[in-house]
Design a protein around this motif. Structure first.
Motif, PDB file in Angstrom:
ATOM      1  N   ASN A 131       0.849  -1.178   0.000  1.00  0.00           N
ATOM      2  CA  ASN A 131       0.000   0.000   0.000  1.00  0.00           C
ATOM      3  C   ASN A 131       0.890   1.235   0.000  1.00  0.00           C
ATOM      4  N   CYS A 132       0.401   2.281  -0.605  1.00  0.00           N
ATOM      5  CA  CYS A 132       1.167   3.529  -0.616  1.00  0.00           C
ATOM      6  C   CYS A 132       0.233   4.701  -0.368  1.00  0.00           C
ATOM      7  N   GLU A 133       0.835   5.805   0.022  1.00  0.00           N
ATOM      8  CA  GLU A 133       0.097   7.041   0.242  1.00  0.00           C
ATOM      9  C   GLU A 133       0.599   8.079  -0.744  1.00  0.00           C
ATOM     10  N   THR A 134      -0.291   8.916  -1.199  1.00  0.00           N
ATOM     11  CA  THR A 134       0.091   9.957  -2.143  1.00  0.00           C
ATOM     12  C   THR A 134      -0.340  11.317  -1.602  1.00  0.00           C
ATOM     13  N   LYS A 135       0.553  12.278  -1.751  1.00  0.00           N
ATOM     14  CA  LYS A 135       0.264  13.653  -1.333  1.00  0.00           C
ATOM     15  C   LYS A 135       0.704  14.590  -2.446  1.00  0.00           C
ATOM     16  N   PRO A 136      -0.167  15.500  -2.856  1.00  0.00           N
ATOM     17  CA  PRO A 136       0.222  16.451  -3.897  1.00  0.00           C
ATOM     18  C   PRO A 136       1.356  17.339  -3.394  1.00  0.00           C
ATOM     19  N   ILE A 137       2.321  17.611  -4.283  1.00  0.00           N
ATOM     20  CA  ILE A 137       3.403  18.521  -3.899  1.00  0.00           C
ATOM     21  C   ILE A 137       3.407  19.793  -4.730  1.00  0.00           C
ATOM     22  N   THR A 138       2.820  19.747  -5.917  1.00  0.00           N
ATOM     23  CA  THR A 138       2.712  20.955  -6.725  1.00  0.00           C
ATOM     24  C   THR A 138       1.673  20.750  -7.818  1.00  0.00           C
ATOM     25  N   SER A 139       1.072  21.837  -8.236  1.00  0.00           N
ATOM     26  CA  SER A 139       0.224  21.807  -9.429  1.00  0.00           C
ATOM     27  C   SER A 139       0.287  23.189 -10.042  1.00  0.00           C
ATOM     28  N   GLY A 140       0.309  23.204 -11.352  1.00  0.00           N
ATOM     29  CA  GLY A 140       0.424  24.477 -12.053  1.00  0.00           C
ATOM     30  C   GLY A 140      -0.914  24.949 -12.569  1.00  0.00           C
ATOM     31  N   LYS A 141      -0.893  26.170 -13.031  1.00  0.00           N
ATOM     32  CA  LYS A 141      -2.084  26.704 -13.693  1.00  0.00           C
ATOM     33  C   LYS A 141      -2.249  25.932 -14.999  1.00  0.00           C
ATOM     34  N   PRO A 142      -3.440  25.444 -15.282  1.00  0.00           N
ATOM     35  CA  PRO A 142      -3.624  24.669 -16.516  1.00  0.00           C
ATOM     36  C   PRO A 142      -3.178  25.466 -17.744  1.00  0.00           C
ATOM     37  N   ILE A 143      -2.330  24.839 -18.547  1.00  0.00           N
ATOM     38  CA  ILE A 143      -1.813  25.486 -19.752  1.00  0.00           C
ATOM     39  C   ILE A 143      -2.905  25.618 -20.806  1.00  0.00           C
ATOM     40  N   VAL A 144      -3.863  24.691 -20.784  1.00  0.00           N
ATOM     41  CA  VAL A 144      -4.999  24.689 -21.706  1.00  0.00           C
ATOM     42  C   VAL A 144      -6.248  24.438 -20.860  1.00  0.00           C
ATOM     43  N   PRO A 145      -7.333  25.153 -21.116  1.00  0.00           N
ATOM     44  CA  PRO A 145      -8.564  24.887 -20.350  1.00  0.00           C
ATOM     45  C   PRO A 145      -8.957  23.413 -20.421  1.00  0.00           C
ATOM     46  N   GLY A 146      -9.442  22.882 -19.284  1.00  0.00           N
ATOM     47  CA  GLY A 146      -9.860  21.488 -19.237  1.00  0.00           C
ATOM     48  C   GLY A 146      -8.717  20.515 -19.013  1.00  0.00           C
ATOM     49  N   THR A 147      -7.525  21.019 -18.659  1.00  0.00           N
ATOM     50  CA  THR A 147      -6.389  20.145 -18.386  1.00  0.00           C
ATOM     51  C   THR A 147      -5.889  20.395 -16.972  1.00  0.00           C
ATOM     52  N   SER A 148      -5.005  19.505 -16.524  1.00  0.00           N
ATOM     53  CA  SER A 148      -4.353  19.671 -15.226  1.00  0.00           C
ATOM     54  C   SER A 148      -2.917  19.191 -15.352  1.00  0.00           C
ATOM     55  N   GLN A 149      -2.016  19.805 -14.586  1.00  0.00           N
ATOM     56  CA  GLN A 149      -0.623  19.411 -14.542  1.00  0.00           C
ATOM     57  C   GLN A 149      -0.191  19.463 -13.079  1.00  0.00           C
ATOM     58  N   GLY A 150       0.593  18.473 -12.654  1.00  0.00           N
ATOM     59  CA  GLY A 150       1.038  18.485 -11.266  1.00  0.00           C
ATOM     60  C   GLY A 150       1.931  17.309 -10.933  1.00  0.00           C
ATOM     61  N   CYS A 151       2.440  17.342  -9.694  1.00  0.00           N
ATOM     62  CA  CYS A 151       3.296  16.275  -9.187  1.00  0.00           C
ATOM     63  C   CYS A 151       2.837  15.882  -7.787  1.00  0.00           C
ATOM     64  N   ALA A 152       3.072  14.622  -7.442  1.00  0.00           N
ATOM     65  CA  ALA A 152       2.718  14.102  -6.121  1.00  0.00           C
ATOM     66  C   ALA A 152       3.858  13.216  -5.630  1.00  0.00           C
TER      67      ALA A 152
END
Length: 162
Positions: A131-152
């Motif tokens: 089992n693992c746990e995930t925590k977001p560490i960063t997310s950027g402003k979407p470069i294109v509407p309807g998208t998401s970018q980030g790291c965990a």
């Protein structure tokens, strides 16, 4: 009477000796960074409730010297809701290493992050558990509407079948 006691001592010692040589699976640590980009499709968006699906693809970087999970690519599909400003959801993700072997996790998310048990694996990951746990560490402003970018950051333990 003495021969029965001797027999039990020999039998117990034999069983103990054999048990010592049975391979025992040991939990290994996991510490990776997942970075992804994907699409978000909104079903409903109100002040009280937002419901959306996600479809993301990304790559992992392993923080440990073993590099077991380094350069794995992944694909996740999920369903999320936002209520009271807090995000909840579930994703299913397939992680594939450079050789083509892969494993699948199912993550459940709450406002602070998520937990993801291993469900299935092929090749070197066949029989993977943990089992693992995930925590977001960063997310950027979407470069294109309807998208998401980030790291965990993902930490936990896993065991491979011996």
């Amino acid at each position: 009477m003495v021969s029965i006691k001797r027999w039990w001592v020999v039998a117990a010692a034999t069983v103990l000796g054999l048990v010592m040589f049975i391979p025992i699976a040991q939990a290994e640590p996991m510490d990776i960074i997942n970075c992804s980009s994907g699409t978000t499709n909104v079903l409903l968006a109100t002040e009280e409730l937002t419901i959306m699906t996600t479809d993301v693809k990304g790559i992992t970087r392993d923080n440990l010297p073993s590099k077991v999970f380094d350069n794995m690519t992944y694909h996740c599909v999920g369903l999320f809701k936002v209520m009271g400003g807090k995000r909840y959801g579930t994703t299913n993700c397939k992680f594939m290493d450079p050789s083509g072997d892969y494993f699948v996790v199912e993550a459940s998310y709450g406002p602070e992050g998520g937990t993801a048990p291993f469900l299935f694996g092929t090749g070197k990951f066949k029989g993977i558990t943990g089992n693992c746990e995930t925590k977001p560490i960063t997310s950027g402003k979407p470069i294109v509407p309807g998208t998401s970018q980030g790291c965990a950051r993902v930490t936990g333990t896993y065991e491979l079948k011996k």
